[in-house]
Design an enzyme around this catalytic site. Structure first.
Site, PDB file in Angstrom:
ATOM      1  N   LEU A 218       7.334  -2.328   7.440  1.00  0.00           N
ATOM      2  CA  LEU A 218       6.246  -3.240   7.100  1.00  0.00           C
ATOM      3  C   LEU A 218       6.836  -4.386   6.284  1.00  0.00           C
ATOM      4  O   LEU A 218       7.698  -4.164   5.425  1.00  0.00           O
ATOM      5  CB  LEU A 218       5.150  -2.525   6.296  1.00  0.00           C
ATOM      6  CG  LEU A 218       4.307  -1.493   7.060  1.00  0.00           C
ATOM      7  CD1 LEU A 218       3.277  -0.854   6.124  1.00  0.00           C
ATOM      8  CD2 LEU A 218       3.620  -2.118   8.263  1.00  0.00           C
ATOM      9  N   ASP A 219       6.351  -5.596   6.549  1.00  0.00           N
ATOM     10  CA  ASP A 219       6.872  -6.772   5.846  1.00  0.00           C
ATOM     11  C   ASP A 219       6.599  -6.668   4.338  1.00  0.00           C
ATOM     12  O   ASP A 219       5.797  -5.853   3.883  1.00  0.00           O
ATOM     13  CB  ASP A 219       6.239  -8.045   6.406  1.00  0.00           C
ATOM     14  CG  ASP A 219       6.659  -8.295   7.846  1.00  0.00           C
ATOM     15  OD1 ASP A 219       7.713  -7.773   8.251  1.00  0.00           O
ATOM     16  OD2 ASP A 219       5.925  -9.009   8.561  1.00  0.00           O
ATOM     17  N   PHE A 220       7.245  -7.558   3.625  1.00  0.00           N
ATOM     18  CA  PHE A 220       7.147  -7.570   2.163  1.00  0.00           C
ATOM     19  C   PHE A 220       5.697  -7.694   1.702  1.00  0.00           C
ATOM     20  O   PHE A 220       5.261  -6.992   0.776  1.00  0.00           O
ATOM     21  CB  PHE A 220       7.979  -8.735   1.622  1.00  0.00           C
ATOM     22  CG  PHE A 220       8.053  -8.800   0.134  1.00  0.00           C
ATOM     23  CD1 PHE A 220       8.849  -7.912  -0.584  1.00  0.00           C
ATOM     24  CD2 PHE A 220       7.337  -9.754  -0.577  1.00  0.00           C
ATOM     25  CE1 PHE A 220       8.925  -7.975  -1.968  1.00  0.00           C
ATOM     26  CE2 PHE A 220       7.416  -9.826  -1.961  1.00  0.00           C
ATOM     27  CZ  PHE A 220       8.211  -8.932  -2.653  1.00  0.00           C
ATOM     28  N   THR A 222       2.985  -7.079   3.651  1.00  0.00           N
ATOM     29  CA  THR A 222       2.084  -6.256   4.456  1.00  0.00           C
ATOM     30  C   THR A 222       1.850  -4.930   3.736  1.00  0.00           C
ATOM     31  O   THR A 222       2.783  -4.336   3.187  1.00  0.00           O
ATOM     32  CB  THR A 222       2.674  -6.010   5.849  1.00  0.00           C
ATOM     33  OG1 THR A 222       2.925  -7.258   6.494  1.00  0.00           O
ATOM     34  CG2 THR A 222       1.724  -5.197   6.705  1.00  0.00           C
TER      35      THR A 222
END
Length: 377
Positions: A218-220, A222
């Site tokens: 998961l992105d930073f 997200t």
């Protein structure tokens, strides 16, 4: 007008070109020399005769056609045992060879022996130390030793009898395959070590957990459901798009969009040369200058949701993953971890995915007495 060319050169002998007083059509046909007549127009008696005898003094009448239609004429000196002898000038088929009654078949190749071991990176990944890609980097960096010898190539098969160490520490024994659900907050990197020094997911996990790796990332910025496991084979299997597990997100974005634009994403879309598979998107509601959407994808490419939203003219300002396959975020508090029971995990994976992942649900849990399962099984 141009004058026709005149030929003033006199003919040899001083004779002039003969002239005819009558036209060609009025001439009698009998004036033509007899030697110029066509061969077919000559009388039968005038046809040339060939008095030269045939070589050998024989003619074809001496060998009349055979009465049986299937038999060809034989020569006087022909031997019946050499009827099929090769005669290139007559298109012969070569000397007759008898075929053996029993055809000798080539011996079948012995089946290949199955490899008894597994790749070193796969073994490290199954131990929950790192993903397979990270494990291969460890090998290249010279951090892994097998039987006291440092290796630098991941193209090595090892067995349970090999002694493996990482940074001088022995490889821990493999445990039972386990799965955890984690509610990831915003502002964490999904990695074990960030080169820029930003906080990571694994630095903020509760204590008492085994060494885990993430299933996907998961992105930073997200948040939402992140699956964690101690089995690298399971992580690899569940990350594959072929597994077919749907990943659902709730998206808040700034801008306007219609359901018709979202329906067009069901056929997939190509953005900046990157092809994204079918996307099932639903418009939930408007909230001021923002809209709330639900996105369902199966591939999970890097920043897929954000890139597709930008393609539609929307700017994502909040992104929450609410499910990964059959596992739901539900009411799990932010920053908390919940383990999936072994029985539930086995049922949800099914035999096909469990076999693909090489999952092992029969090994004892750490701290179990006599290898019995705890209450979570």
């Amino acid at each position: 007008n141009f004058d026709k060319p005149r030929f003033d050169k006199p003919r040899e002998g001083g004779a002039e070109r003969p002239r005819f007083s009558r036209p060609r059509e009025d001439r009698p046909q009998g004036d033509r020399p007899r030697g110029d007549r066509a061969f077919a127009d000559r009388p039968q008696r005038e046809r040339p005769k060939f008095d030269r005898p045939r070589e050998g003094g024989s003619s074809w009448q001496e060998h009349p056609r055979s009465e049986s239609p299937g038999e060809r004429p034989r020569r006087d000196n022909e031997d019946d045992s050499k009827v099929f002898a090769k005669r290139p000038a007559f298109g012969g088929r070569g000397e007759y060879r008898e075929r053996k009654p029993e055809f000798e078949k080539r011996a079948a190749r012995p089946p290949r022996e199955k490899k008894s071991g597994e790749r070193i990176a796969k073994v490290l990944s199954r131990a929950g130390l790192a993903s397979r890609r990270d494990a291969e980097e460890w090998v290249v960096q010279g951090r892994v030793s097998v039987n006291g010898r440092v290796i630098n190539s991941p193209a090595l098969d090892v067995t349970e009898n090999d002694a493996i160490t990482i940074d001088g520490k022995p490889l821990p024994p493999r445990e039972r395959t386990r799965l955890f659900m984690y509610h990831k907050p915003r502002g964490l990197m999904t990695t074990h070590a960030d080169p820029e020094g930003r906080p990571t997911v694994f630095d903020n996990l509760p204590e008492g957990l085994p060494r885990l790796i993430s299933i996907g990332r998961l992105d930073f910025n997200t948040e939402g459901l992140l699956l964690l496991t101690n089995d690298g084979g399971l992580a690899r299997a569940l990350e594959l798009p072929d597994t077919g597990w749907l990943r659902r997100y709730r998206v808040r974005a700034h801008g306007e969009v219609t359901q018709g634009q979202l329906d067009a994403l069901k056929k997939g879309v190509e953005i900046d040369g990157v092809k994204y598979g079918p996307i099932d998107a639903t418009l939930e509601r408007d909230q001021g200058a923002n809209v709330w959407l639900v996105f369902a994808i199966r591939e999970g490419k890097n920043r897929e949701v954000r890139n597709v939203m930008a393609h539609l003219g929307l700017e994502v300002n909040r992104l929450i993953r609410i499910s990964y396959g059959p596992f739901q975020l539900g009411e799990l508090p932010e920053g908390e971890v919940e383990e999936v029971k072994t029985r539930v995990l086995r049922e949800q994976l099914g035999e096909k995915i469990a076999e693909l992942a090489g999952a092992d649900f029969n090994r004892p849990m750490p701290g179990d007495a006599g290898g019995k399962s705890d209450a979570k099984s």
